[in-house]
Design a protein around this motif. Structure first.
Motif, short mmCIF file in Angstrom:
data_model
loop_
_atom_site.label_atom_id
_atom_site.label_comp_id
_atom_site.label_asym_id
_atom_site.label_seq_id
_atom_site.Cartn_x
_atom_site.Cartn_y
_atom_site.Cartn_z
N PRO A 47 35.71 108.23 64.18
CA PRO A 47 36.38 107.15 64.93
C PRO A 47 37.68 107.61 65.59
N LEU A 48 38.38 108.52 64.95
CA LEU A 48 39.60 109.07 65.54
C LEU A 48 39.27 109.86 66.80
N PHE A 49 38.22 110.67 66.74
CA PHE A 49 37.82 111.44 67.92
C PHE A 49 37.50 110.51 69.09
N SER A 50 36.75 109.45 68.82
CA SER A 50 36.36 108.52 69.88
C SER A 50 37.56 107.81 70.48
N ALA A 51 38.49 107.40 69.63
CA ALA A 51 39.67 106.69 70.12
C ALA A 51 40.57 107.60 70.94
N LEU A 52 40.68 108.86 70.56
CA LEU A 52 41.44 109.81 71.36
C LEU A 52 40.81 109.98 72.74
N ASN B 174 33.34 114.29 72.60
CA ASN B 174 34.63 113.72 72.99
C ASN B 174 35.57 114.73 73.62
N GLY B 175 35.05 115.92 73.91
CA GLY B 175 35.85 116.92 74.61
C GLY B 175 37.03 117.44 73.82
N LEU B 176 36.83 117.60 72.51
CA LEU B 176 37.95 117.98 71.64
C LEU B 176 37.78 119.38 71.03
N ALA B 177 36.87 120.16 71.58
CA ALA B 177 36.59 121.47 70.98
C ALA B 177 37.84 122.33 70.87
N SER B 178 38.71 122.26 71.86
CA SER B 178 39.92 123.10 71.82
C SER B 178 41.05 122.44 71.06
N ALA B 179 40.86 121.19 70.65
CA ALA B 179 41.94 120.47 69.99
C ALA B 179 41.78 120.41 68.48
N VAL B 180 40.56 120.59 67.98
CA VAL B 180 40.28 120.40 66.56
C VAL B 180 40.07 121.75 65.87
#
Length: 280
Positions: free
Chosen positions: A106-111, A148-154
């Motif tokens: 849910p955090l990933f989706s909200a970001l 969610n396009g967070l590969a470089s963030a997580v």
């Protein structure tokens, strides 16, 4: 004297999925025997205290009391201080993840939603999970990160010694608590007390209950939001990001004077007081 201490419930009603009926039946019998035989029953939250007292109305109400979880001040004396905020808003979680009540998706989706609506620049956000366990490496989590396009963030980091983990947490801009299920609303993990003592804002993805009450009582320690409330979580993340860009996020912290009663020396004194009452 015998003081029975419940940091967590012995069993749950209804039982946790997959619990064999014989285990549930046996746990109920053993808990009743323990509560009946004990001179005093200590619970880790007011909610658990009330639950136990209601479950055993034949026992005197004075048998039940509350001693909260807390932190050991000595663990925090030599930690490095973050002299300035990180170049990207860094959110860190320590501990195991799971799909039941410690789910980061849910955090990933909200970001992603906050970024799509122009409130957050994902290039300036970092999420770090320490000791996430198998679920952190699961396909469902990896797919959510990618979608969610967070590969470089997580980033995921293996488990580490306790003091090393505290050092990593001390370097964060915000700390993440995941504990959202109906059977955990009456509990406060010791981790939350440690997060607050680290003087960091806390983002708690929890249902209304004991953890939310603690954050409210400590005045300014962070945000609580139900992870099922995507819009609410987006708004909280947007507010935190806005404070971070204004170099003000670090000012959102629980006052130390509000935390001192959770120091384990003080809590040990409460336990000692119970034994003093029982042996006189």
């Amino acid at each position: 004297p015998w003081v029975a201490d419940f940091r967590d419930p012995w069993f749950e009603e209804p039982p946790e999925a997959g619990t064999p009926p014989t285990v549930h039946w046996g746990s109920r019998i053993l808990e009743r025997r323990a509560v009946s035989a004990a001179n005093r029953v200590v619970a880790s939250t007011r909610q658990l205290h009330e639950q136990l007292a209601a479950r055993y109305p034949e026992q005197p109400a004075t048998k039940f009391t509350t001693i909260l979880n807390g932190y050991d001040e000595a663990d925090f004396t030599n930690l490095p201080e973050l002299s300035r905020q990180n170049d990207a808003m860094t959110i860190v979680h320590a501990g195991m993840l799971n799909s039941e009540f410690r789910d980061p998706r849910p955090l990933f989706s909200a970001l992603r939603q906050a970024a799509d609506e122009g409130f957050i620049d994902l290039a300036k956000v970092r999420l770090r999970f320490i000791g996430a366990g198998e679920f952190g490496d699961s396909e469902s989590v990896r797919l959510s990160i990618a979608a969610n396009g967070l590969a470089s963030a997580v980033a995921f980091t293996a488990r580490m010694p306790y003091q090393a983990a505290l050092t990593e947490l001390a370097g964060a801009d915000m700390l993440l608590l995941l504990q959202a299920s109906a059977d955990t609303v009456g509990l406060v993990p010791a981790k939350l007390y440690e997060y607050l003592r680290l003087q960091k804002p806390v983002l708690a993805l929890v249902q209304p209950g004991a953890s939310a009450e603690l954050l409210a009582e400590t005045e300014g320690g962070g945000w609580c939001v139900d992870p099922s409330d995507n819009a609410g979580l987006r708004d909280v993340l947007t507010e935190a990001y806005r404070e971070w860009t204004a170099d003000a996020l670090s000012q959102r912290r629980a006052p130390l004077e509000r935390l001192s009663r959770f120091e384990r020396r003080a809590l040990a004194g409460e336990l000692a007081g119970i034994f003093n009452e029982l042996v006189v």
